[in-house]
Scaffold this motif. Structure first.
Motif, PDB file in Angstrom:
ATOM      1  N   VAL A  84      -0.374  -3.622   7.763  1.00  0.00           N
ATOM      2  CA  VAL A  84       1.191  -3.106   7.987  1.00  0.00           C
ATOM      3  C   VAL A  84       1.491  -1.960   8.320  1.00  0.00           C
ATOM      4  O   VAL A  84       0.495  -1.657   9.536  1.00  0.00           O
ATOM      5  N   GLU A  85       2.614  -1.794   8.855  1.00  0.00           N
ATOM      6  CA  GLU A  85       3.546  -1.490   9.901  1.00  0.00           C
ATOM      7  C   GLU A  85       4.545   0.120   9.459  1.00  0.00           C
ATOM      8  O   GLU A  85       5.060  -0.475   8.652  1.00  0.00           O
ATOM      9  N   PRO A  86       3.837   1.180   8.767  1.00  0.00           N
ATOM     10  CA  PRO A  86       4.438   1.996   7.623  1.00  0.00           C
ATOM     11  C   PRO A  86       6.334   2.390   8.540  1.00  0.00           C
ATOM     12  O   PRO A  86       6.438   3.337   9.489  1.00  0.00           O
ATOM     13  N   LEU A  87       7.391   2.104   7.538  1.00  0.00           N
ATOM     14  CA  LEU A  87       8.433   3.063   7.822  1.00  0.00           C
ATOM     15  C   LEU A  87       8.368   4.065   7.042  1.00  0.00           C
ATOM     16  O   LEU A  87       8.218   4.284   5.865  1.00  0.00           O
ATOM     17  N   PRO A  88       9.172   5.019   7.346  1.00  0.00           N
ATOM     18  CA  PRO A  88       9.999   6.355   6.855  1.00  0.00           C
ATOM     19  C   PRO A  88      10.840   6.212   6.004  1.00  0.00           C
ATOM     20  O   PRO A  88      12.151   5.895   5.484  1.00  0.00           O
ATOM     21  N   PRO A  89       9.944   6.164   4.397  1.00  0.00           N
ATOM     22  CA  PRO A  89      10.834   6.085   3.298  1.00  0.00           C
ATOM     23  C   PRO A  89      11.295   7.128   2.795  1.00  0.00           C
ATOM     24  O   PRO A  89      11.541   8.242   2.955  1.00  0.00           O
ATOM     25  N   VAL A  90      12.939   6.872   1.929  1.00  0.00           N
ATOM     26  CA  VAL A  90      13.721   8.085   1.087  1.00  0.00           C
ATOM     27  C   VAL A  90      12.905   8.153  -0.576  1.00  0.00           C
ATOM     28  O   VAL A  90      12.784   6.789  -1.346  1.00  0.00           O
ATOM     29  N   LEU A  91      12.595   9.215  -0.319  1.00  0.00           N
ATOM     30  CA  LEU A  91      11.984   9.938  -1.793  1.00  0.00           C
ATOM     31  C   LEU A  91      12.987   9.863  -3.170  1.00  0.00           C
ATOM     32  O   LEU A  91      12.407   9.828  -3.870  1.00  0.00           O
ATOM     33  N   THR A  92      13.895  11.063  -2.358  1.00  0.00           N
ATOM     34  CA  THR A  92      14.631  11.431  -3.600  1.00  0.00           C
ATOM     35  C   THR A  92      16.029  10.953  -3.531  1.00  0.00           C
ATOM     36  O   THR A  92      16.275  10.696  -2.315  1.00  0.00           O
ATOM     37  N   ILE A  93      16.468  11.721  -4.415  1.00  0.00           N
ATOM     38  CA  ILE A  93      18.271  11.766  -4.796  1.00  0.00           C
ATOM     39  C   ILE A  93      18.384  12.142  -3.547  1.00  0.00           C
ATOM     40  O   ILE A  93      19.409  11.372  -2.590  1.00  0.00           O
ATOM     41  N   ASP A  94      18.422  13.287  -3.507  1.00  0.00           N
ATOM     42  CA  ASP A  94      18.624  14.215  -2.221  1.00  0.00           C
ATOM     43  C   ASP A  94      18.745  13.022  -0.548  1.00  0.00           C
ATOM     44  O   ASP A  94      19.769  13.144   0.219  1.00  0.00           O
ATOM     45  N   ASP A  95      17.857  12.588  -0.296  1.00  0.00           N
ATOM     46  CA  ASP A  95      17.250  12.199   0.650  1.00  0.00           C
ATOM     47  C   ASP A  95      18.086  10.587   0.683  1.00  0.00           C
ATOM     48  O   ASP A  95      18.501  10.688   1.397  1.00  0.00           O
ATOM     49  N   ALA A  96      18.530  10.489  -0.516  1.00  0.00           N
ATOM     50  CA  ALA A  96      19.140   9.295  -0.604  1.00  0.00           C
ATOM     51  C   ALA A  96      20.629   9.441  -0.408  1.00  0.00           C
ATOM     52  O   ALA A  96      21.037   8.785   0.829  1.00  0.00           O
ATOM     53  N   LEU A  97      21.251  10.499  -0.765  1.00  0.00           N
ATOM     54  CA  LEU A  97      22.478  10.523  -0.607  1.00  0.00           C
ATOM     55  C   LEU A  97      22.543  11.131   1.187  1.00  0.00           C
ATOM     56  O   LEU A  97      24.103  11.057   1.222  1.00  0.00           O
ATOM     57  N   PRO A 120       0.806  -1.084   0.184  1.00  0.00           N
ATOM     58  CA  PRO A 120       0.058   0.025   0.717  1.00  0.00           C
ATOM     59  C   PRO A 120       0.832   1.387  -0.297  1.00  0.00           C
ATOM     60  O   PRO A 120      -0.235   2.126  -0.489  1.00  0.00           O
ATOM     61  N   GLY A 121       1.967   1.894   0.290  1.00  0.00           N
ATOM     62  CA  GLY A 121       3.341   2.736   0.337  1.00  0.00           C
ATOM     63  C   GLY A 121       4.207   2.427   0.339  1.00  0.00           C
ATOM     64  O   GLY A 121       4.997   1.155   0.211  1.00  0.00           O
ATOM     65  N   PRO A 122       5.266   3.587   0.247  1.00  0.00           N
ATOM     66  CA  PRO A 122       6.680   3.283  -0.287  1.00  0.00           C
ATOM     67  C   PRO A 122       7.757   2.493   0.705  1.00  0.00           C
ATOM     68  O   PRO A 122       8.823   1.791  -0.134  1.00  0.00           O
ATOM     69  N   VAL A 128       8.847  -7.332   5.023  1.00  0.00           N
ATOM     70  CA  VAL A 128       8.879  -6.072   3.915  1.00  0.00           C
ATOM     71  C   VAL A 128       8.862  -5.659   3.011  1.00  0.00           C
ATOM     72  O   VAL A 128       8.962  -6.384   2.555  1.00  0.00           O
ATOM     73  N   TYR A 129       8.295  -4.548   2.704  1.00  0.00           N
ATOM     74  CA  TYR A 129       7.738  -4.175   1.478  1.00  0.00           C
ATOM     75  C   TYR A 129       8.578  -2.265   1.113  1.00  0.00           C
ATOM     76  O   TYR A 129       9.197  -2.338   1.735  1.00  0.00           O
ATOM     77  N   ASN A 130       9.706  -2.739   0.274  1.00  0.00           N
ATOM     78  CA  ASN A 130      10.380  -1.362  -0.075  1.00  0.00           C
ATOM     79  C   ASN A 130       9.985  -0.557  -1.104  1.00  0.00           C
ATOM     80  O   ASN A 130      10.440   0.281  -1.315  1.00  0.00           O
ATOM     81  N   HIS A 131       8.686  -0.420  -1.635  1.00  0.00           N
ATOM     82  CA  HIS A 131       8.069   0.740  -2.300  1.00  0.00           C
ATOM     83  C   HIS A 131       6.880   0.008  -2.842  1.00  0.00           C
ATOM     84  O   HIS A 131       6.503  -0.459  -2.452  1.00  0.00           O
TER      85      HIS A 131
END
Ligand code: FES
Ligand code: FES
Lengths: 164, 743
Positions: B119-132, B41-43, B89-92
């Motif tokens: 599900v228990e949502p976890l904080p996602p990383v959604l952009t290149i900047d967040d990833a870096l 359902p979510g990221p 877990v789901y990752n996307h």
């Protein structure tokens, strides 16, 4: 698609010159009736929502997206699908032109393209390039960039005359 | 009469124009049922529980979760980090969790809605900047899937000494392949007979590899058959393994009943791969005369939640980032990062369109800063035969970039049109501009990829005197069948009518590698040429073939051979061209056996009332080695340019919480007949000795050049630099408003 529930109707229409009767739900998509009941799988589904034109067929002389046509609306109509273009084992000039010009690459848009072009040439046997582009604007192709499709239609118009 | 170089009509076209061609949606087996997928359902999150809701006859429905997988829960590719079904877990968003199958599709759809995921949502990383920034780590230790460094000379020193330094940042968005045929597979799977799948796919042996791992089966019990495939563009390179796996798991659990999964358009857009979004930063040093003295390039692509092919996409993008120019001091840092978005995969051009967009857009900005016309800056820096690219590769191709540029300027009427537009742009609300781009595209797999693949093809002479070309290279619209038959016929010295190119089936064809990387005609074609010569040699050595011979003589010789000696078969296996060296560790050397080269020119009009940009005419001049089939080749160029026009101007993937929000054809806009201008195609042919009859790669090249040429034309028309694609009306409006605010 039948869900085994709801009322079914007996639907009569003519497809590619042949009278047929199909038992189906009145709201079944004409696309599914053609593909699943009549096994005319030349008509394709690209989107199911009237955007791509892969499911285009000619109904009483007009181009329709069969994914948007409820079966009941096809009662008593004359339909032409891609399977009805060639006659007596011979390709129609439009099909020959697609062969010659490489108008079909992956081929999934081709049936719809052919029907849109067929419909255009029925109404306007000698269209301008602009008229061809307008007539095919509801048919998406991801392979060709359209150049060779437009060229194929122009060639068919030139060669086929009224014998399309 | 030789067939190579002539416009032989597409072999399978008759089936395609009559509706007889059988695509996966048209393919049925007795007793076949349908499969659907329940998705996350979510990221990002943890799966606590899977609940089957009320009102559904669950006992009739086949339900598969990760626990039902007989082997390893991975889609085997490079790193094996992607599960076939999410377990804990789901990752996307839209990750597959549960599979259902039943014969009644309406019931199946109701059932799908009744599968509830707690599900228990976890904080996602959604952009290149967040990833870096790596505040949340979702991949490895730092969210970096792979990085490469190309370095030559001393970039920092050269930047310090340069007369002029120009910086820029460039972004490209995701792109949906939008093959008009959505993905689909049919599978039959049992522990006794193994797994067989039929479907829409580019790479039969990739699918086989994934299925073997998932079911713990040997290759001879894992069969993959390609059906007519309605477009691929890279989008059916890796994802079909996933769908094949799902259909096969359902069939396995349902006791071997055939199961079909065909995605509808929305599901295909939501769940399958896209082109990697990218961000590139340039720092460029020049001398006063326009000589490039330093290129400092930072190239980042967003790989999504799992690594799929990202490292290979990154390597091609990194190598192409410095373009067809000579520069003594170059540093290219390439990184692929992970985000909680559906994994990105192969898409025509494979990283090169992204890095070349940045470079070719940037060079127009640099040219302005240097007070040079854009064509002149490029002319002064073109690489020449014998000089070295940034990875250290010496250019051996017989390419003449100044001549390609000259031709492009001449056929497009560059100077005359520019002058005219300068006048006309004074009045009214329409602005016109011209832009160009110069670029290259490496043929075949990067680095030692082709050597590792060691592709094999076979040719078989039959008792009927026909020749069958056996490869796993798929026809996906580009013309594989036709060019293979041309190559085989000419190498054998016979007419094309005796050549057959059967559809790939892993039970019947050797592994000639995947159908990707512009390698089919040049590399696999060369193997066919070699195998054909050896087949002919066998007949000559047996004294069965007179010299000279007709097609009829050849057929008689084949038939006689089979009668007297049994199977007539010749194979060929890939050997790297002599003198090719690639150092994977230092990421230096001969990155490709050859490159194709091109100069493209776009004429664009921008309407100042609607801020809509439109391409009015397009000129392509390219050197691609020998052109095997001019009509099919032009079709590749036109189709590629059209796809790139879409990427440049229209095709915006709107992300919401890592999910594609505009997941319908109504909202994701690809070009129609009305959006594609006349596209002029010119080929220069400098034959490449290690490609089939001199051919080089061709299919991806046209994806690389249009976007920068178009945005350069917008810059020319408006005097405003736009540094991202797609340049939608919103983006153009923003750029103009910012410009006005500055004045
Ligand atoms: S399937 Fe009917 S318009 Fe796309
Ligand atoms: S030929 Fe492939 S979509 Fe038109």
């Amino acid at each position: 698609m039948s869900d085994g529930s709801g009322q079914q109707i007996d639907l009569h229409f003519v497809v590619n010159g042949q009278a047929v009767t199909v038992r189906c739900h009145p709201m079944a998509r004409l696309l599914d009736v053609l593909r699943e009941e009549l096994h005319l799988t030349g008509t394709k589904e690209g989107c199911g929502e009237g955007e791509c034109g892969a499911c285009a067929v000619v109904m009483d002389g007009e181009l329709v997206n069969s994914c948007l046509v409820p079966a009941a609306q096809a009662a008593g109509v004359q339909l032409r699908t891609v399977e009805g273009l060639a006659a007596g084992g011979r390709l129609a000039p439009l099909q020959e032109a697609f062969l010659h010009c490489n108008g079909a690459q992956c081929g999934i848009c081709t049936p719809g393209m052919l029907m849109a072009a067929f419909c255009l040439l029925q109404h306007n046997p000698h269209p301008s390039e602009e008229a061809v582009r307008v007539a095919l604007a509801g048919n998406l192709c991801r392979c060709t960039g359209y150049a060779k499709i437009v060229a194929a239609v122009a060639r068919a118009a030139q060669e086929g005359g009224d014998a399309l | 009469m030789p067939l190579v170089g002539t416009p032989v009509p597409r072999l399978e076209a008759p089936d395609k124009v009559t509706g007889a061609a059988c695509y996966v949606d048209d393919f049925a087996l007795p007793g076949m049922i349908y499969g659907v997928t329940v998705r996350s359902p979510g990221p990002r999150g943890r799966i606590r529980r899977i609940r089957l809701g009320d009102g559904i006859p669950w006992e009739e429905i086949t339900v598969v979760t990760a626990r039902d997988i007989p082997g390893d829960n991975v889609v085997a590719l490079i790193n094996d980090d992607q599960p076939c079904l999410a377990a804990e877990v789901y990752n996307h968003a839209e990750e597959a969790v549960v599979l259902l199958a039943h014969r009644d599709r309406a019931l199946l759809e109701r059932a799908r809605r009744q599968v509830h995921l707690d599900v228990e949502p976890l904080p996602p990383v959604l952009t290149i900047d967040d990833a870096l920034a790596a505040r949340e780590v979702i991949w490895g230790t730092d969210n970096i899937i792979k990085s490469y460094l190309v370095e030559q000379g001393d970039v920092e020193a050269a930047l310090r000494e340069a007369d002029l330094v120009v910086q820029g940042e460039y972004e490209t968005g995701a792109q949906e392949h939008l093959y008009i045929e959505p993905n689909g597979m049919v599978a039959v799977a049992t522990p006794e007979d193994g797994v067989t799948v039929w479907g829409s796919l580019q790479c039969p042996y990739y699918v086989q590899k994934a299925l073997m791992r998932l079911f713990r089966l040997p290759p001879e019990r894992t069969r993959v058959v390609q059906l007519e495939t309605g477009g691929g563009f890279g989008g059916k390179e890796d994802y079909p393994s996933m769908i094949a796996a799902h259909a096969a798991l359902l069939s396995w659990k349902a006791g071997g009943v055939p199961v079909k999964i065909v995605y509808d358009r929305t599901e295909d857009m939501l769940a399958t791969t896209k082109r990697h979004p990218s961000r590139t930063r340039h720092r460029t040093g020049l001398r006063r005369d326009g000589t490039l003295v330093a290129l400092d390039i930072d190239f980042v692509i967003d790989g999504g939640a799992y690594s799929t092919l990202s490292q290979v996409v990154l390597s091609r993008g990194t190598i192409h980032a410095a373009g067809p120019y000579r520069c003594d001091n170059v540093r290219i840092r390439g990184r692929a990062v992970a985000t909680n978005t559906p994994p990105r995969g192969a898409f025509r051009g494979f990283g090169a369109p992204q890095s070349l967009f940045a470079l070719e857009r940037h060079l127009d900005v640099v040219a302005r800063a240097a007070g040079l016309p854009p064509e002149e800056l490029r002319r002064r820096n073109f690489i020449r035969r014998g000089e070295r690219l940034a990875v250290g590769q010496q250019v051996r191709d017989g390419v003449d970039l100044p001549a390609l540029l000259e031709r492009a300027l001449q056929v497009s009427g560059w100077t005359e049109r520019k002058n005219r537009f300068r006048q006309e742009n004074q009045r009214g609300t329409i602005r016109r501009g011209l832009g160009l781009s110069c670029f290259l595209h490496g043929t075949g797999f990067t680095g030692s990829g082709e050597s590792h693949l060691a592709s094999t093809v076979a040719l078989e002479g039959t008792a009927e005197g026909r020749v069958r070309v056996l490869t796993s290279s798929t026809e996906i619209g580009q013309g594989t069948n036709t060019i293979f038959s041309q190559i085989a016929a000419d190498a054998l010295g016979v007419g094309g009518e005796i050549i057959e190119v059967p559809r790939p089936d892993t039970a019947a064809v050797p592994d000639s590698g995947p159908t990707v990387a512009s390698r089919t005609c040049t590399i696999v074609g060369k193997l066919i040429e070699t195998a054909a010569l050896s087949l002919r040699q066998q007949l000559l050595e047996e004294g069965l073939l007179p010299l000279p011979y007709t097609t009829g003589d050849f057929q008689a010789a084949c038939a006689a051979y089979v009668r007297q000696r049994g199977a007539l078969r010749a194979t060929a296996r890939y050997q790297p061209p002599p003198g090719i060296h690639w150092d994977e560790v230092r990421f230096r050397g001969d990155a490709y056996g050859a490159y194709s080269w091109a100069v493209y020119v776009a004429q664009v009009r921008v309407d100042l009332c609607t801020y809509q940009a439109q391409v009015e005419e397009f000129w392509t001049v390219q050197e691609v080695g020998r052109v095997v089939n001019p009509t099919l080749a032009a079709g590749q160029i036109e189709g590629g340019v059209a796809q790139a026009i879409g990427w440049a101007l229209y095709e915006h993937v709107a992300w919401q919480e890592g999910r594609m929000a505009n997941c319908r054809m109504t909202d994701y806009i690809i070009p129609t007949t009305m959006d594609i201008p006349p596209i002029h195609v010119w080929f220069e042919e400098a034959p490449y000795p290690y490609g089939a009859f001199g051919a080089k790669g061709l299919g991806e090249l046209p994806m690389d050049g249009p976007a920068p040429a178009i945005l350069n034309a917008i810059h020319d028309a408006l005097g405003v630099s736009i540094c991202r694609v797609p340049a939608t009306p919103e983006v153009i409006y923003d750029a103009l408003s910012r410009e006005e605010a500055l004045v």
